[in-house]
Design a protein around this motif. Sequence first.
Motif, short mmCIF file in Angstrom:
data_model
loop_
_atom_site.label_atom_id
_atom_site.label_comp_id
_atom_site.label_asym_id
_atom_site.label_seq_id
_atom_site.Cartn_x
_atom_site.Cartn_y
_atom_site.Cartn_z
N VAL A 37 -4.15 13.61 15.87
CA VAL A 37 -3.84 12.36 15.51
C VAL A 37 -3.39 11.31 16.26
CG1 VAL A 37 -1.56 13.25 14.76
CG2 VAL A 37 -2.70 11.25 13.34
N TYR A 38 -4.05 10.24 15.99
CA TYR A 38 -3.71 9.00 16.98
C TYR A 38 -3.12 8.23 16.31
CZ TYR A 38 -7.27 11.16 20.27
OH TYR A 38 -7.91 11.70 21.28
N SER A 39 -1.98 7.79 16.69
CA SER A 39 -1.03 6.89 15.96
C SER A 39 -1.72 5.34 16.28
CB SER A 39 0.36 6.71 16.25
OG SER A 39 1.22 5.75 15.71
N ALA A 40 -1.87 4.38 15.36
CA ALA A 40 -2.18 3.10 15.96
C ALA A 40 -1.25 2.18 16.73
CB ALA A 40 -2.60 2.02 14.38
N GLY A 41 -1.39 1.41 17.48
CA GLY A 41 -0.59 0.83 18.65
C GLY A 41 0.57 0.10 17.66
N ARG A 42 -0.06 -0.89 17.10
CA ARG A 42 0.72 -1.92 16.62
C ARG A 42 1.04 -1.46 14.97
NH1 ARG A 42 1.83 -7.83 17.43
NH2 ARG A 42 3.67 -7.83 16.23
N GLN A 43 2.18 -1.50 14.44
CA GLN A 43 2.47 -1.03 12.99
C GLN A 43 3.00 -2.27 11.99
OE1 GLN A 43 1.55 1.76 11.66
NE2 GLN A 43 1.00 3.05 13.65
N ASP A 44 2.62 -3.43 12.65
CA ASP A 44 3.22 -4.36 11.70
C ASP A 44 2.75 -4.53 10.35
OD1 ASP A 44 3.99 -7.77 12.36
OD2 ASP A 44 2.94 -7.29 10.56
N SER A 45 3.67 -4.51 9.40
CA SER A 45 3.11 -4.32 7.87
C SER A 45 2.43 -5.50 7.19
CB SER A 45 4.47 -3.95 7.14
OG SER A 45 5.16 -4.99 7.08
N SER A 46 1.89 -6.36 8.07
CA SER A 46 0.99 -7.60 7.70
C SER A 46 -0.49 -7.13 7.92
CB SER A 46 1.24 -8.98 8.11
OG SER A 46 0.82 -8.72 9.65
N MET A 47 -0.71 -5.71 8.69
CA MET A 47 -2.08 -5.85 9.36
C MET A 47 -2.90 -4.83 8.59
SD MET A 47 -0.62 -5.63 13.31
CE MET A 47 -2.24 -5.42 14.05
N LEU A 48 -3.68 -5.68 7.70
CA LEU A 48 -4.50 -4.86 6.82
C LEU A 48 -5.98 -4.12 7.66
CD1 LEU A 48 -4.68 -6.87 3.64
CD2 LEU A 48 -4.06 -4.64 3.85
N ARG A 49 -6.36 -4.91 8.85
CA ARG A 49 -7.45 -4.27 9.30
C ARG A 49 -7.02 -2.79 9.80
NH1 ARG A 49 -11.24 -6.88 14.15
NH2 ARG A 49 -9.15 -6.87 15.36
N THR A 50 -5.95 -2.85 10.59
CA THR A 50 -5.28 -1.36 11.07
C THR A 50 -5.20 -0.16 9.97
OG1 THR A 50 -3.94 -2.72 12.25
CG2 THR A 50 -3.74 -0.30 12.42
N PHE A 105 0.82 -1.42 0.16
CA PHE A 105 0.02 0.00 0.00
C PHE A 105 0.97 1.30 0.05
CE2 PHE A 105 -2.07 3.55 2.52
CZ PHE A 105 -3.16 3.61 1.62
N VAL A 106 1.63 1.28 0.95
CA VAL A 106 2.66 2.57 0.92
C VAL A 106 3.44 2.85 -0.36
CG1 VAL A 106 4.39 3.51 2.34
CG2 VAL A 106 2.46 2.66 3.68
N THR A 107 4.07 1.56 -0.69
CA THR A 107 4.90 2.01 -2.01
C THR A 107 3.91 2.43 -3.08
OG1 THR A 107 4.78 -0.56 -2.19
CG2 THR A 107 6.87 0.73 -1.32
N THR A 108 2.89 1.87 -3.26
CA THR A 108 1.80 2.34 -4.25
C THR A 108 1.45 3.74 -4.16
OG1 THR A 108 1.08 -0.11 -4.42
CG2 THR A 108 -0.35 1.71 -5.73
N LEU A 109 1.28 4.02 -2.82
CA LEU A 109 0.70 5.42 -2.60
C LEU A 109 2.13 6.61 -2.73
CD1 LEU A 109 -1.55 7.03 -0.99
CD2 LEU A 109 -0.09 6.70 0.92
N ARG A 110 3.00 6.14 -2.29
CA ARG A 110 4.22 7.11 -2.48
C ARG A 110 5.00 7.14 -3.90
NH1 ARG A 110 5.99 9.65 2.02
NH2 ARG A 110 6.42 11.16 0.33
N PHE A 111 4.89 5.67 -4.64
CA PHE A 111 5.66 5.85 -5.97
C PHE A 111 4.74 5.61 -7.23
CE2 PHE A 111 8.76 4.25 -2.57
CZ PHE A 111 9.69 5.44 -2.58
N VAL A 112 3.99 4.34 -6.99
CA VAL A 112 3.10 3.91 -8.01
C VAL A 112 2.23 5.23 -8.74
CG1 VAL A 112 1.82 2.29 -9.31
CG2 VAL A 112 3.76 1.63 -7.71
N LYS A 113 1.58 5.58 -7.77
CA LYS A 113 0.57 6.58 -7.98
C LYS A 113 1.08 7.61 -8.66
CE LYS A 113 -3.55 7.38 -6.24
NZ LYS A 113 -4.81 7.59 -5.53
N PRO A 114 2.10 8.38 -7.89
CA PRO A 114 2.71 9.51 -8.39
C PRO A 114 3.50 9.45 -9.91
CG PRO A 114 3.61 9.38 -6.37
CD PRO A 114 2.51 8.08 -6.66
#
Length: 390
Positions: free
Chosen positions: A348-361, A297-306
Amino acid sequence: MISLDEALARLCALAPAIPAETVPLAQAAGRWLAEPIAAKRTQPMRDLSAMDGYALRFADLPGPIAVVGESAAGRGFAGSIGPGEAVRIFTGAPLPAGADTILVQEEAARDGDVLTLDGGGPGSVGRHIRRAGLDFSTGEALLAAGDRLTPPALALAAIAGYAELPVRRTIRVAIAATGDELVPPGQPVPPDGLPESNSILVAAMLAGLPVSIEQLGILPDDRAAIEAAFTRVDADLLITTGGASVGDHDLVRPALEAAGGQIDFWRIAMRPGKPMLAGRLRDTLVIGLPGNPVAAFVTTLRFVKPLVVAMAGGTLPLATRHLPLAGPLPANDHRADHLRATIQGGIVYSAGRQDSSMLRTLAHSDCMILRAPHAPAALAGDSVEVLMIG
Ligand SMILES: Nc1nc2c(c(=O)[nH]1)N[C@H]1C(S)=C(S)[C@@H](COP(=O)(O)OP(=O)(O)OC[C@H]3O[C@@H](n4cnc5c(N)ncnc54)[C@H](O)[C@@H]3O)O[C@H]1N2
Ligand code: MOO
């Protein structure tokens, strides 16, 4: 590892040039203009009334004035008016010769063909007239190359005399997921398996951009199979997900090289998304996204879309805001961080756990807090930059 900014610049430099074509206005919606356009006509072409009422000579008010004809949009008054004369007129209708002012009908009293002022009147000569060329005149520059063809921009082009516009042709994007564990969504999942979600994520993130997407499906963790799929690709941009890291089954890089492609860069100082790679295969730009769904998600947002927007001839500014933090954040390391977060009451509230597998977050986040490399620790109330992702 290269920086996020350098990675985007290198991607744009690697991208194949997309030729321009001319398409009907309706097909140009949301695309970017490939060449500047100038007005092919003057708008309005002549002086028009901006209101329903009467065209007359200001000096004749308050009347009585004789109504001698009518001017409607598309069907103007043929003659000209003399002293003491008026013409019934409607919004968008041509101003008759001899008239210099519009009296709105709410301030006019009419008895047969005799008109008198009934109210404050127009106030000054020339009221409620749209002069020829009010909006633009023939030859004036209206839109620049790279302008987004928003609904108002398309309407402007139409009224300026265009039926079609030059835009870059649709960008052909191929998407392939890699991984022996992956099964198509909705299929039975074996004990070691996982439903494939990245290709739907990436395609949905590109929806609304001028792309045609070919889904290549799920490729196994087999170098020869990935190489064979690469060899068949016919696209401007090939996006793979998974197999970008350092494990024994991370085969996108060797498969790309075996297919005759070249790697331009691999690994970016960011989190998530570090193992992203980019290269060329013949005329195709290849981007290998990491497999972890939030990294994809993050790489698509930061690179692929632009990048896709740049290939389409436009630019996509980052939609960031500055908001106060609800709680403290630790100092950052050398990787530009992207923290899933929600915004409540302007905080702004940072989500507690930032594991990059967690799609629900991710699915429940409004934004990502951007933490620059080596950002110092932040306290509750400190302002942070957030990237909106809604
Ligand atoms: N020793 C190291 N291990 C890892 C490193 C590292 O630097 N050293 N980097 C980690 C990082 S960061 C990431 S991100 C991942 C990404 O690696 P890959 O791109 O090779 O991804 P995979 O290993 O293929 O998959 C990771 C993870 O994601 C799941 N996945 C893959 N594709 C999909 C898909 N299409 N839909 C849904 N989920 C998918 C896959 O099952 C894995 O669970 O590597 C770290 N390891
Ligand atoms: O940085 Mo990886 O991209 O954490 O999941």
